[in-house]
Every structure is written in structure tokens, then in C-alpha cells.
Write an enzyme that holds these catalytic residues in place. Structure first.
Site, PDB file in Angstrom:
ATOM      1  N   GLN A   1       0.837  -1.201   0.000  1.00  0.00           N
ATOM      2  CA  GLN A   1       0.000   0.000   0.000  1.00  0.00           C
ATOM      3  C   GLN A   1       0.871   1.251   0.000  1.00  0.00           C
ATOM      4  O   GLN A   1       1.872   1.339   0.703  1.00  0.00           O
ATOM      5  CB  GLN A   1      -0.911  -0.009   1.224  1.00  0.00           C
ATOM      6  CG  GLN A   1      -2.056   0.977   1.138  1.00  0.00           C
ATOM      7  CD  GLN A   1      -3.096   0.724   2.209  1.00  0.00           C
ATOM      8  OE1 GLN A   1      -3.158  -0.363   2.784  1.00  0.00           O
ATOM      9  NE2 GLN A   1      -3.917   1.712   2.494  1.00  0.00           N
TER      10      GLN A   1
ATOM     11  N   SER B   1       4.405  -6.193   2.702  1.00  0.00           N
ATOM     12  CA  SER B   1       3.118  -6.133   3.391  1.00  0.00           C
ATOM     13  C   SER B   1       2.021  -6.772   2.539  1.00  0.00           C
ATOM     14  O   SER B   1       2.061  -7.982   2.305  1.00  0.00           O
ATOM     15  CB  SER B   1       2.794  -4.684   3.767  1.00  0.00           C
ATOM     16  OG  SER B   1       1.652  -4.617   4.609  1.00  0.00           O
ATOM     17  N   LEU B   2       1.070  -6.002   2.041  1.00  0.00           N
ATOM     18  CA  LEU B   2       0.038  -6.552   1.152  1.00  0.00           C
ATOM     19  C   LEU B   2       0.656  -7.370   0.027  1.00  0.00           C
ATOM     20  O   LEU B   2       0.105  -8.402  -0.391  1.00  0.00           O
ATOM     21  CB  LEU B   2      -0.795  -5.390   0.600  1.00  0.00           C
ATOM     22  CG  LEU B   2      -1.806  -5.602  -0.528  1.00  0.00           C
ATOM     23  CD1 LEU B   2      -1.201  -5.581  -1.912  1.00  0.00           C
ATOM     24  CD2 LEU B   2      -2.618  -6.870  -0.342  1.00  0.00           C
TER      25      LEU B   2
ATOM     26  N   HIS C   1       0.988  -2.856  11.003  1.00  0.00           N
ATOM     27  CA  HIS C   1       2.123  -3.624  11.543  1.00  0.00           C
ATOM     28  C   HIS C   1       2.491  -3.190  12.961  1.00  0.00           C
ATOM     29  O   HIS C   1       3.659  -3.025  13.297  1.00  0.00           O
ATOM     30  CB  HIS C   1       3.332  -3.528  10.600  1.00  0.00           C
ATOM     31  CG  HIS C   1       3.019  -4.017   9.219  1.00  0.00           C
ATOM     32  ND1 HIS C   1       2.836  -5.353   8.923  1.00  0.00           N
ATOM     33  CD2 HIS C   1       2.812  -3.344   8.062  1.00  0.00           C
ATOM     34  CE1 HIS C   1       2.530  -5.477   7.643  1.00  0.00           C
ATOM     35  NE2 HIS C   1       2.501  -4.279   7.102  1.00  0.00           N
TER      36      HIS C   1
ATOM     37  N   GLN D   1       1.680 -11.218  10.339  1.00  0.00           N
ATOM     38  CA  GLN D   1       2.235 -10.072   9.612  1.00  0.00           C
ATOM     39  C   GLN D   1       1.532  -8.761   9.952  1.00  0.00           C
ATOM     40  O   GLN D   1       2.140  -7.696   9.975  1.00  0.00           O
ATOM     41  CB  GLN D   1       2.134 -10.353   8.107  1.00  0.00           C
ATOM     42  CG  GLN D   1       2.890  -9.376   7.224  1.00  0.00           C
ATOM     43  CD  GLN D   1       2.104  -9.043   5.980  1.00  0.00           C
ATOM     44  OE1 GLN D   1       1.013  -8.479   6.066  1.00  0.00           O
ATOM     45  NE2 GLN D   1       2.643  -9.384   4.831  1.00  0.00           N
TER      46      GLN D   1
ATOM     47  N   ARG E   1      -9.036  -8.150   4.239  1.00  0.00           N
ATOM     48  CA  ARG E   1      -7.897  -7.641   5.011  1.00  0.00           C
ATOM     49  C   ARG E   1      -7.932  -6.123   5.076  1.00  0.00           C
ATOM     50  O   ARG E   1      -7.748  -5.510   6.127  1.00  0.00           O
ATOM     51  CB  ARG E   1      -6.593  -8.126   4.360  1.00  0.00           C
ATOM     52  CG  ARG E   1      -5.286  -7.698   5.041  1.00  0.00           C
ATOM     53  CD  ARG E   1      -4.127  -8.241   4.219  1.00  0.00           C
ATOM     54  NE  ARG E   1      -2.830  -8.046   4.836  1.00  0.00           N
ATOM     55  CZ  ARG E   1      -2.027  -7.023   4.625  1.00  0.00           C
ATOM     56  NH1 ARG E   1      -2.438  -6.030   3.816  1.00  0.00           N
ATOM     57  NH2 ARG E   1      -0.842  -6.931   5.198  1.00  0.00           N
TER      58      ARG E   1
END
Length: 309
Positions: A10, A90-91, A200, A249, A115
């Protein structure tokens, strides 16, 4: 020559993403159309036309990134050559697993959409944000976070992106305090990020719990090539373990520098960032010095890539 695939997270989204790719390549056009059918709304139109504030919303940005990256992957599939493995920021880690066949495109897209919704909701319920700290080591940022905890703030190192670039995440008071405290510790710059929540970080705990319940219903398989986990900076192969790591995560730091090291250890001799933008290619100027990194998200970039066999 083995390639390490990289998938952005993102922040790389922008209005117009993937439009020229879909106009030029039938595989990309079919990918966006398939996503629209799965989600039941015009994600492609949102990605191509905006408005920007709606595309930037976490629940929309994440599936848009997932679809653009996989559209680009489908276009270059026959040209990229042997793979060393993949990692996603991440994503992007969920995108990497879709690419590796850990789950289907449709299941992954629905998971990514959920998510994003859960992360956005967690941000609404417990306001938080993030900031990039430039010029401090990870050890010094850890000191900053410990001092914040002593003062009652939530502040953690969230993205270990490259030497001298660490993103911190936490409640709005902790980030505000860190903006001044980090400069006193010698940071060159503190850059607030345009995000809606403390990704996170422990503030994502409620989202992680609900995301885990959703993933428990998704069929997982062993990936067809190594996918390096953000949490451990190691490739995971067992489907149940991969589920656990994708949930962890949400509240764990993205160990990106170590992820790149893991791909190098898997004999990656070049990298390819698939999707919008060039953020990961930029980070590789420090994380993978001397190793070429392609950014493949537009027809022009794909036309100019070397064909590998």
C-alpha cells in the site's frame, strides 16, 4: 539468470494504475474484468479513473494493487525466465502467494479485500498512523520505541525498509512525540505517511484475529516457488504455517531488508518489481547494490525488458 519477484504494498497505488496495461494486453484486461466480477463492483474503473481519495482507502487500495500486480505477472509470465523466489512488501506478500499458487486468484482477492476492510476498521476504532524515520539505524529506532513505551505511547518499528530508512507505527500521540524525539537522536528527516491506521503494530490486533478466522476457511496449497515471509525473512512452504505468518504479519514488522537478503541467498541474480510504481526498485539501490532491478507495471517497461529463456 534467476529472477526474484517483488510485489509492492500500500502506498504504490495511483489513479490510472493498470489502465494502459489492460488496453495493450488481453491477459491484463481479463484479469481486471475477472476481479470486477469476483468483487461485484467496478474495481477496474476505480483504479483507472478514481477518485483518488476513494482509491487510497485501505479496503480499495489493497485489492487494486493485488490485481495490477497479478495482471502484470500474467503478461510477463513467459518472458521472465527461471525464478529464484518472491517477496512482497506487506500486502504484496499476499500477491506473491497468489502468484505462487498458494491459493487461487479469486480466493486471494477476496482475502485481500477483507484484510483491507479489517485494517481500516481497526484504524477507525483505535486511531493511529505511521512515519518514516530517515537517517537512524534500526538499533536507534528501537531505542526510540522503548523510550516511547516508558512514556505510555504505542510506537514500534513497522517497516525495516533499508539501511537508514525505518517506518514507525503507533498511536497518534506516539508518532507526534517521535517526530521531535527522533530528530534529537540525529534523524535526518521524519516523514508522516498518508495512512489511515497504525499498520504492523499491536493496534492491528483485532484485525489480525478476524483475518485469521477468514483465512482458516481459504484452501491453501504448497507454493510452487519460495515466497519469503515478512515476519521471518525466510521462505515458508507448509500451508498451515503460511496462514499463521500472514496473520502475524498484521502486527509484526516487515523485515524487508532481510527479505531481499533471503532472495539473494536463493540465487536471485536480478529482481523484477511487478505492479504500479518503482518503490521497491528504489529501495534495492541500497538493499541489492550491483544487482539489476526491473520495474514492470506498464506496457513500455514490459516492451523494453530482456526476454529470458
Amino acid at each position: 539468470m534467476k529472477t526474484g519477484l517483488l510485489f509492492p504494498g500500500q502506498g504504490s497505488q495511483h489513479v490510472g494504475m493498470g489502465r494502459t496495461l489492460a488496453e495493450r494486453f488481453p491477459e491484463a484486461r481479463r484479469t481486471f474484468a475477472e476481479a470486477d466480477d469476483i468483487l461485484g463492483f467496478g474495481l477496474s474503473r476505480l483504479a483507472w479513473e478514481g477518485p483518488e481519495e476513494l482509491l487510497t482507502s485501505t479496503e480499495n487500495a489493497q485489492p487494486a494493487l493485488y490485481v495490477h500486480s497479478l495482471a502484470a505477472t500474467r503478461v510477463v509470465k513467459g518472458r521472465i525466465g527461471p525464478l529464484a523466489g518472491a517477496a512482497g512488501h506487506s500486502l504484496g506478500e499476499l500477491t506473491a502467494h497468489a502468484c505462487a499458487g498458494t491459493y487461487t486468484f479469486a480466493d486471494g482477492l477476496r482475502a485481500v479485500r477483507r484484510r483491507g476492510e479489517l485494517m481500516a476498521r481497526a484504524g477507525d476504532e483505535t486511531p493511529g498512523t505511521m512515519a518514516a524515520v530517515l537517517g537512524l539505524s534500526v538499533a536507534r529506532v528501537d531505542e526510540l520505541c522503548r523510550e516511547a513505551a516508558r512514556k505510555g505511547y504505542t510506537l514500534v518499528a513497522a517497516n525495516l525498509n533499508a539501511e537508514g530508512q525505518v517506518v514507525v507505527s503507533g498511536d497518534v500521540w506516539g508518532i507526534s512525540w517521535a517526530a521531535t524525539a527522533a530528530k534529537k537522536m540525529g534523524a535526518k528527516r521524519i516523514m508522516p505517511l498518508k495512512v489511515s491506521a497504525a499498520f504492523h503494530s499491536p493496534l492491528m490486533g483485532p484485525a489480525a484475529e478476524q483475518f485469521g478466522a477468514m483465512l482458516a476457511e481459504v484452501p491453501f496449497r504448497r507454493p510452487s516457488f519460495p515466497v519469503v515471509s515478512n515476519v521471518t525473512a525466510r521462505a515458508a512452504y507448509d500451508p498451515d504455517r503460511i496462514r499463521e505468518l500472514l496473520v502475524q504479519q498484521l502486527t509484526s514488522p516487515v523485515r524487508w531488508t532481510e527479505c531481499i537478503e533471503a532472495l539473494k541467498a536463493l540465487n536471485a541474480s536480478r529482481f523484477a518489481e511487478l505492479g504500479p510504481g518503482k518503490v521497491l526498485r528504489g529501495l534495492n539501490r541500497r538493499n541489492a547494490r550491483g544487482i539489476p532491478t526491473l520495474a514492470l507495471g506498464t506496457p513500455e517497461s514490459i516492451d523494453s525488458m530482456e526476454i529470458c529463456t
